[in-house]
Design an enzyme around this catalytic site. Structure first.
Site, PDB file in Angstrom:
ATOM      1  N   LYS A   1      49.209  -9.901   9.621  1.00  0.00           N
ATOM      2  CA  LYS A   1      48.311  -8.793   9.234  1.00  0.00           C
ATOM      3  C   LYS A   1      49.220  -7.399   8.880  1.00  0.00           C
ATOM      4  CE  LYS A   1      46.645  -4.866  10.845  1.00  0.00           C
ATOM      5  NZ  LYS A   1      46.470  -4.239   9.725  1.00  0.00           N
TER       6      LYS A   1
ATOM      7  N   GLU B   1      57.965  -2.682  19.047  1.00  0.00           N
ATOM      8  CA  GLU B   1      58.840  -1.280  18.671  1.00  0.00           C
ATOM      9  C   GLU B   1      57.785  -0.411  18.379  1.00  0.00           C
ATOM     10  OE1 GLU B   1      61.820  -1.365  18.598  1.00  0.00           O
ATOM     11  OE2 GLU B   1      62.157  -3.527  18.790  1.00  0.00           O
TER      12      GLU B   1
ATOM     13  N   GLU C   1      55.696  12.265  19.407  1.00  0.00           N
ATOM     14  CA  GLU C   1      56.139  12.002  17.987  1.00  0.00           C
ATOM     15  C   GLU C   1      55.000  12.411  17.072  1.00  0.00           C
ATOM     16  OE1 GLU C   1      55.678   7.746  16.959  1.00  0.00           O
ATOM     17  OE2 GLU C   1      57.448   8.015  16.182  1.00  0.00           O
TER      18      GLU C   1
END
Ligand code: UN1
Length: 506
Positions: free
Chosen positions: A175, A250, A385
């Site tokens: 996906k 990750e 972030e």
């Protein structure tokens, strides 16, 4: 009319079961529709998983070096189509052409590395503690892999996952991010052309909740490899734990570059411009904090602001453009909301801080390269972030102080220190808590044959890249062959109180 793409399930092109679709648009020119893609759901995922499961036995029995040959062929096709793939990527995702070419090259490097690993995939042999007994461990295929990839490296990151998974003997349900389905569709088309049999790689387009989560929940998926945000990664980990599947995550980063007073400042300047504003800051490895030694702080900041202000924004297909758009409107809004928070929390806005507008820029999601100074480590823009062209500058008075600041977030992906002092460099290498440390190079620039990944909330301990990717995509089988023709009991006969038993009789 833009082209309508399909899912590929069991070797057949298919619309979504519901017939729904979504559009993929160019972030540098939102009026341009790149393609129409199936908006799939759980039932499409089920069909893809069934196909992958069915294809598994035959694929897993096909010799690894030959699986590698197919992946090598895919690499060869990518070499031949490199320029076209790069342009296609720039159109759907916005990164400038020179970077898009690098992204495709990263896929090619991964293809050739993975192909060659098909002739290694080493196991271990070790002496048995018993006579006439042989022992070894070997890597065996792990099953059906669910691959969920992000939009920021539309070619490189899917290949980091898919190529080692294929050479390992796994079959795949893929996906891709819904912002970059076209590059993903082309990658799958290349794999088919290279000779991957029907059902071995299946692609299901659509959203994270409908398609991604259905993959994670599916009991016939044995492992998940995901790159994306820490928030989504935590959710995947939680859901996947219900069926105890193996998960490689990750996730986010808040990477910092340190510049010491003994550094080559021109070099450090080139590094930070590339690290902070390359890919419009939309990399997990992007530099979003700059830690300057107090002695060079003011001078370096001036040099940086001048160079960053001169960066040329625009459509990445124009070779003179240095910074492309943000990937979509929501991303630009998120970036801007962090800038507002930074201002409110008292950081000093040195440059940018707003969408870039005017002329052709009005057609896309451009944001000005942005620099904040006087950032304190407790501020939101020093901790979270942002995934955009926003750099927070902090000040340090020693290498130890700089490393402390660098380590002061929940993330630990990439890190960089510019210094010409070997003692400082080695202290940094030892004490920085991150998966990757660069000395005199920016936080971006990972090479595909080396382990890639991070510590703390950047991941869950796995590494992509090089041979370490194969540790994830294979299971380890340990084998004992006893050719003594008698019952030999490890631990017991080996170290029995009876000295005769220790030696055996053969
Ligand atoms: C990512 O940031 O998501 O080192 C991957 C780099 C690239 C890969 C980055 N080779 O920046």
């Amino acid at each position: 009319m833009p082209k309508a793409f399909k899912n590929l399930i069991g070797g057949k092109e298919r619309d979504s079961a519901s017939g729904r679709t979504f559009e993929n648009r160019n972030p540098a020119d939102w009026n341009e529709v790149v393609g129409i893609f199936p908006k799939s759901d759980r039932s499409d995922v089920k069909a893809a998983v069934d196909a992958a499961k069915q294809a598994y036995r035959e694929w897993s029995l096909y010799p690894a070096p030959k699986r590698g040959d197919i992946v090598k062929k895919a690499g060869d096709i990518m070499v031949a189509r490199k320029e076209e793939l790069a342009r296609e990527m720039t159109r759907e995702m916005g990164k400038v052409l020179v970077e898009a070419r690098g992204d495709v090259q990263e896929g090619i490097d991964t293809a050739y590395y993975s192909a060659s690993e098909g002739r290694r995939m080493f196991g271990v042999t070790a002496p048995s503690e018993l006579q006439n007994k042989f022992t070894m461990s070997m890597k065996v295929p792990a099953g059906v892999a669910g691959i969920i990839s992000p939009w920021n490296f539309p070619m490189a990151i899917p290949t980091w996952k898919i190529f080692p998974a294929l050479v390992s003997g796994d079959t795949i349900v893929f996906k891709p991010a819904s912002d970059t389905p076209k590059t993903a569709a082309t990658l799958v088309e290349i794999l088919v052309e290279a000779g991957v049999p029907a059902g071995v790689v299946n692609i299901v387009h659509g959203g994270g909740n409908e398609v991604g989560m259905a993959i994670v929940e599916n009991e016939d998926i044995d492992l998940i490899s995901f790159t994306g945000s820490t928030t989504v990664g935590k959710k995947i980990s939680e859901v996947a734990s219900k069926s105890l599947k193996r998960v490689s995550l990750e996730l986010g980063g808040k990477n910092a570059q340190v510049v010491m007073d003994d550094a080559n400042l021109e070099l450090a300047l080139d590094g930070i411009l590339w690290g902070a504003f390359g890919t419009t800051g939309q990399r997990c490895t992007a530099t979003s904090r700059l830690i300057l030694h107090e002695k060079i702080h003011d001078r370096f900041l001036d040099m940086l602001a001048e160079r960053a202000a001169a960066l040329k924004l625009g459509n990445g297909l124009d070779e003179s453009v240095e910074v492309g758009p943000c990937v979509n409107e929501a991303q630009r809004e998120k970036i801007h909301s962090y800038v507002e928070i930074g201002k409110k929390e008292g950081a000093r806005l040195v440059l940018g801080g707003e969408p870039a507008k005017g002329g052709a820029l009005d057609k896309g999601w451009f944001y000005k390269p942005t620099i904040f100074s006087s950032v304190r480590p407790d501020m939101t823009i020093a901790r979270e972030e942002i995934f955009g062209p926003v750099l927070s500058v902090l000040k340090a008075d020693s290498i130890e102080h700089a490393i402390d600041l660098l380590n002061g977030t929940i993330y630990g992906l990439s890190s960089s220190v510019y210094t010409r002092n070997i003692n400082s460099a080695f202290k940094a290498i030892r004490d920085i808590k991150a998966g990757i440390t660069y000395i005199n190079a920016p936080t971006i620039g990972a090479e595909t044959h080396m382990p890639f990944g991070g510590v703390k909330q950047t991941g869950n301990g796995h590494r992509e890249g090089g041979a370490s990717a194969f540790d994830f995509f294979t299971e380890i089988k340990t084998v004992y062959v006893d050719f003594s023709d008698k019952l030999q009991r490890a631990q017991i006969d080996t170290y029995s109180d009876n000295p005769g038993a220790r030696r055996g009789k053969n």
